[in-house]
Design a protein around this motif. Structure first.
Motif, PDB file in Angstrom:
ATOM      1  N   UNK A 938       9.371  11.382 -39.516  1.00 16.45           N
ATOM      2  CA  UNK A 938       7.930  11.129 -39.558  1.00 16.45           C
ATOM      3  C   UNK A 938       7.643   9.992 -40.543  1.00 16.45           C
ATOM      4  N   UNK A 939       6.439   9.495 -40.475  1.00 18.15           N
ATOM      5  CA  UNK A 939       6.068   8.376 -41.346  1.00 18.15           C
ATOM      6  C   UNK A 939       5.596   8.882 -42.703  1.00 18.15           C
ATOM      7  N   UNK A 940       6.462   9.557 -43.421  1.00 21.63           N
ATOM      8  CA  UNK A 940       6.139   9.964 -44.791  1.00 21.63           C
ATOM      9  C   UNK A 940       7.440  10.105 -45.573  1.00 21.63           C
ATOM     10  N   UNK A 941       7.313  10.046 -46.889  1.00 18.94           N
ATOM     11  CA  UNK A 941       8.492  10.041 -47.743  1.00 18.94           C
ATOM     12  C   UNK A 941       9.322  11.309 -47.641  1.00 18.94           C
ATOM     13  N   UNK A 942       8.655  12.470 -47.510  1.00 18.56           N
ATOM     14  CA  UNK A 942       9.383  13.741 -47.467  1.00 18.56           C
ATOM     15  C   UNK A 942      10.272  13.814 -46.230  1.00 18.56           C
ATOM     16  N   UNK A 943       9.737  13.413 -45.081  1.00 20.09           N
ATOM     17  CA  UNK A 943      10.513  13.445 -43.849  1.00 20.09           C
ATOM     18  C   UNK A 943      11.700  12.482 -43.927  1.00 20.09           C
ATOM     19  N   UNK A 944      11.455  11.276 -44.465  1.00 14.06           N
ATOM     20  CA  UNK A 944      12.544  10.305 -44.580  1.00 14.06           C
ATOM     21  C   UNK A 944      13.640  10.844 -45.505  1.00 14.06           C
ATOM     22  N   UNK A 945      13.221  11.546 -46.548  1.00 17.33           N
ATOM     23  CA  UNK A 945      14.168  12.099 -47.512  1.00 17.33           C
ATOM     24  C   UNK A 945      15.053  13.163 -46.847  1.00 17.33           C
ATOM     25  N   UNK A 946      14.434  14.035 -46.039  1.00 17.49           N
ATOM     26  CA  UNK A 946      15.195  15.070 -45.350  1.00 17.49           C
ATOM     27  C   UNK A 946      16.161  14.455 -44.329  1.00 17.49           C
TER      28      UNK A 946
END
Length: 1009
Positions: A938-946
């Motif tokens: 997804x377009x957010x930092x948490x999703x990119x991190x996961x």
């Protein structure tokens, strides 16, 4: 042990209350005497009467692991003057001791506090019937005087106040109360005890003793000593302590519930930790990634080997991937030829010795003196070391690769050959398998090893066979159909296998057109057997790797199979195992023929129905291949997994037309081999195609009654053709000491290697016996091994009701439980489909040690807290992945967890997980049923991190591509199938929990101990 002593005499004087295992008193404190009846221990004693009131020995000096005892001697003298007070541990009434026991004058709590008695007045009588049962540890002794108010419990790190009378009933049927410090590997609070090694746990208070000694009692203010038993000097402290770990297994007083702190049971939360002491002692050995012995101490006699009830053998992974920067040195002996022993054919290695001024060398395996060729000669220095030693990797490295001359070839080295046998029936096209497979093959053409020598070919089939002429002179491939399945012939045999670099355009055109060609195919039949014979006829001139893509049960021609299915009536009978072996001998015969002509087979099976993997997998088993199983394949779901695993299969470095032999020293030999291969002679393994993801287990036998050499040498030799066209020999050499002590064999044991051998033995057992029998065999082997270890230590130590085990094998019971709960062996017909069992069995038979241990005890770790923390890019996986025990109590309903067994990833969303986290990770689908949701960035930092974390986990082991499944707490049966049934420490569906398993092992160990 149900001894009972209702009326104890008054407390005897200190001179009669001594323990045989304690340190001598400090200087200035006179020794005490002990009565001859004390606990059956009769060292010489000299009575001594000190001037003044008798002194108690110093507090805290006690042998670790020794329960404090005091012998109640009838008719002893009345108590003398009161003693100075020392803290001590008081015991509550026993549980399970049998018979009643005398009540205290005032009702004590279930776990009496550790306090000082009043300075005067008679001490209350304390009675213990049978044996000491409360599972507790001794707290490090405090200075003299009354304890601080907070110290009211005899349990280290215990309760702030004594638990109330209802404590035992506070958790009916739930997890047992935790007693910190109870198991052996718990770190005690407070100062360490004298003479206790860091690896030692606290001593147990639970023990059983012969009933003729009467009851035992512990009196306040007394520590049990023996006057003439002094500890060895400090330099020999290790001799005083127990060199084993233990778990105290007994009941909580007044309860039938086991008083076990299961949270502190040993668990391999750090993964496979290889023993390092052996590698450090023998730095010239090959690395353990190539060769791991089940114990690095070889027994010197058959009688000693018979007492070692664990497997004696090794696990070999000859082409294991070396870490970046570590290359196996490549050696060309040139005109001197390969230096080998004339008698036993051992290759020169770091353990040979040179004599006669460098003109001769002695073989380390058979002791034969060999001449050194003139081209290989070098002078020796004063120590007998060759002057050119540092320029000779074969004399300093345990692993080398030797370029073989022409005499090691029976024919010119074969080129890398990839032949594809592809099912194009209705189910194969509908599921999308055909499209994904052809796209992946096309994307890998540039990376196939061996360019420009690589050759490639294709056959497709449904109810007929389709051959493809891809001669380089053609612009489009020509398709030829053979419909006579009973009399197979190969049209244009010279043009079906083509050089890839010459026919590249034709091959690419074929791969582009194949899915469209059969897009509307409605043929549901599968002429797999005839297609297999045709592929064999095309390949048997050169050999190579045959990749089979099978989507349904073979239904036409030779090798057709019946729907044996999962008939529950067969389970539990003597015919149960027949479901797990090949139904038709055609498959084993074809595998033998393929091996003879250097054809290795990998099977890719895709179906949502019964496909008889037991029969199809036989082809991979006997040709050194492997089975990839995708049940219910759908390209939208399983496509990435197939792409990755097929790409790795096609592009990883492969050893072609290989044979492997393992030589070992005089007096021992390898007697049995376990894995995917064909045994060509008693010790020669035929491996048409082998790679870095294949491992082989084997067991040792002592041929001689007594070994006279101080060491034993092992040498693995893999003769193969590299993709570049060179004939090479990969050589791994190792040495192990010969010992006379069974204890040393246990100390040098390697759990990972033992578990690898056990899992292969158990899977093989399922092919000739019931599942129950296979599980019981593993359990009995572990019981015998731990019982022998117990007997080994029972003479020097009072073990009582403790389960003891060496540090090296502390995870063996848990891995034994995990083997019994693994897919090939678990439960009955309802627990796993027949194809699932067989596919997992074929996979586990080939896995290297680290991969197998991760599959048996997967990783479970929490990520929601980490996702909320601001942090830089992921550098080290270990900083995030803090593994948790595989039990339901590890799961917090407010958390997000990842389960990873190397083959699949499960993201478990707790019911009370913050909706913001779920929304960030899943987008608008965060509230939907997760079975219909695919995890996407997804377009957010948490999703990119996961997604970075998941990518890192997958890259950590590229041999398989773990699919990602999402499940929310409470989604049944999906949650149970994906996660809960794999929490092996819990009791699920009639299986045993970790706690029950330990108790079960312990009971069986004690039966004949």
């Amino acid at each position: 042990m149900n001894t009972e002593n209702r009326n104890f005499p008054a407390r005897p004087p200190p001179s009669f209350s001594s323990s045989p295992f304690a340190s001598a008193p400090p200087p200035g404190v006179p020794p005490q005497s002990v009565g001859p009846e004390a606990v059956g221990f009769r060292p010489p004693t000299r009575p001594f009467t000190p001037p003044g009131p008798p002194m108690a020995p110093p507090a805290g000096v006690m042998r670790p692991g020794q329960p404090p005892l005091v012998s109640q001697i009838p008719g002893s003298r009345p108590p003398g003057p009161p003693l100075p007070s020392f803290p001590s541990t008081a015991y509550g009434p026993p549980g399970g001791g049998g018979g009643s026991f005398q009540r205290f004058p005032t009702p004590p709590p279930p776990f009496p506090a550790t306090q000082n008695p009043p300075p005067s007045g008679p001490s209350p009588p304390q009675t213990l019937a049978g044996h000491l049962s409360p599972p507790m540890s001794f707290r490090p002794q405090q200075p003299m005087g009354p304890p601080p108010p907070s110290m009211t419990s005899g349990l280290p790190g215990g309760f702030a106040s004594p638990p109330g009378p209802g404590f035992q009933q506070s958790m009916p049927g739930g997890p047992q109360p935790s007693y910190p410090g109870y198991p052996s590997n718990q770190v005690l609070q407070g100062p360490p005890k004298p003479f206790q090694s860091p690896s030692q746990g606290p001593p147990s208070a639970v023990s059983s003793y012969p009933s003729q000694t009467g009851g035992f009692s512990q009196h306040p203010g007394q520590q049990n000593m023996h006057p003439s038993y002094a500890p060895p000097p400090t330099s020999n402290v290790q001799g005083l302590v127990e060199d084993f770990n233990s778990l105290s297994l007994s009941n909580i007083p007044g309860s039938l519930e086991p008083g076990l702190d299961h949270t502190s049971f040993p668990r391999p939360l750090d993964g496979d930790v290889e023993p390092s002491s052996f590698a450090e002692a023998h730095p010239m050995n090959c690395h353990s990634r190539y060769l791991r012995l089940t114990t690095s101490a070889i027994p010197n006699s058959q009688s000693l080997a018979s007492r070692w009830h664990l497997p004696l053998g090794a696990v070999v992974c000859p082409l294991a991937e070396a870490p970046e920067g570590e290359e196996v040195p490549l050696i060309d002996f040139g005109s001197s030829g390969i230096i080998r022993c004339r008698r036993c054919r051992t290759y020169v290695n770091p353990y040979v010795t040179f004599t006669d001024s460098g003109r001769k060398w002695r073989c380390n395996i058979c002791s034969m003196l060999n001449d050194v060729p003139g081209e290989y000669f070098s002078h020796l220095d004063a120590t007998g070391r060759r002057m050119d030693m540092d320029q000779r990797p074969e004399l300093t490295k345990g692993s080398v690769e030797i370029i073989a001359p022409t005499e090691y070839m029976v024919r010119p080295p074969m080129p890398p050959i990839y032949f594809f046998l592809i099912d194009v029936s209705f189910s194969a096209t509908k599921s999308g398998m055909l499209e994904v497979a052809t796209q992946t093959i096309k994307s890998c053409l540039d990376n196939l090893p061996g360019y420009p020598r690589t050759q490639i070919g294709f056959i497709t089939y449904d109810s007929t066979l389709h051959f493809y002429n891809m001669k380089s002179s053609l612009s489009q491939p020509q398709m030829m159909v053979v419909s006579d399945l009973d009399d197979i012939f190969v049209p244009l045999p010279d043009d079906l296998l083509v050089n890839l670099s010459e026919s590249r355009n034709v091959v690419e055109a074929f791969l582009d057109s194949l899915p469209l060609m059969f897009h509307d195919n409605v043929n549901v039949e599968s002429a797999f057997g005839p297609a297999l014979k045709a592929a064999y006829m095309v390949m048997n001139q050169l050999g190579g790797k045959l990749l089979i893509f099978q989507n349904s049960l073979p239904s036409l021609g030779v090798g057709r199979l019946k729907l044996r299915g999962d008939d529950p009536r067969v389970y539990g009978t003597d015919k149960e195992y027949t479901l797990r072996v090949a139904e038709d001998t055609f498959y084993k015969q074809m595998a033998a023929d393929c091996t003879k002509f250097q054809i290795g087979i990998n099977v890719y099976a895709f179906s949502d129905k019964y496909t008889d993997i037991a029969s199809l997998g036989t082809l991979a088993k006997y040709t050194g291949g492997q089975v990839y199983y995708y049940p219910g394949f759908q390209s939208s779901i399983h496509g990435d997994k197939l792409r990755h695993e097929l790409a790795r299969d096609l592009t990883r470095e492969t050893a072609w037309e290989s044979v492997m032999r393992i030589r070992c020293g005089k007096g021992i030999r390898f007697s049995s081999y376990h894995g995917n291969f064909m045994l060509r002679s008693t010790d020669l393994l035929a491996l048409p195609a082998v790679d870095c993801d294949k491992a082989y287990a084997m067991q040792l036998t002592l041929e001689e009654t007594l070994l006279t050499t101080p060491t034993v040498y092992f040498q693995v030799a893999l003769l193969y053709t590299a993709s570049c066209g060179e004939r090479r020999i990969r050589v791994h050499t190792a040495v192990a000491p010969v010992v006379t002590d069974l204890g040393e064999m246990y100390r040098q044991a390697d759990t990972g290697s033992i578990v690898s051998v056990y899992s292969r033995l158990a899977i093989e057992k399922t092919l000739s016996s019931k599942l129950d029998d296979a599980r019981n065999v593993i359990q009995q082997k572990i019981v015998k091994a731990l019982r022998e270890y117990r007997n080994l230590n029972a003479v020097q130590h009072r073990l009582g009701s403790r389960l003891i085990y060496p540090e090296s094998l502390k995870f063996l019971p848990l891995y034994g439980l995990a083997i019994g709960k693994s897919t090939p062996l678990q439960g009955g017909p309802a627990d796993a489909s027949l194809d699932d069992r067989c596919a997992a069995g074929f996979t586990m038979m080939a896995l290297p040690v680290k991969k197998l241990l991760k599959l048996l005890y997967p990783s479970l770790f929490r990520v929601d807290e980490w996702l909320l923390k601001p942090s830089a890019d992921l550098d080290d996986l270990k900083d995030v992945v803090r593994r948790l025990p595989l039990a339901a109590e590890s799961l917090d309903s407010r958390g997000l967890y990842i389960y990873d067994d190397g083959f699949r990833l499960v993201l478990w969303f707790g019911r009370m997980l913050s909706p913001d986290i779920a929304k960030n990770l899943l987008g608008s689908d965060f509230a939907a049923e997760l079975s219909r949701v695919t995890l996407q960035e997804q377009e957010n930092g948490m999703s990119k991190k996961l997604m970075r974390l998941i990518k890192k986990v997958r890259e950590n082991d590229p041999s398989y591509h773990p699919m990602c499944f999402l499940v929310r707490q409470g989604e049944q049966p999906r949650e149970g199938f994906l996660l809960l049934r794999h929490l092996i420490e819990d009791q699920m569906g009639g299986s045993t929990s970790y706690v029950d398993w330990i108790l079960q092992l312990h009971r069986q160990i004690q039966q004949n101990a």
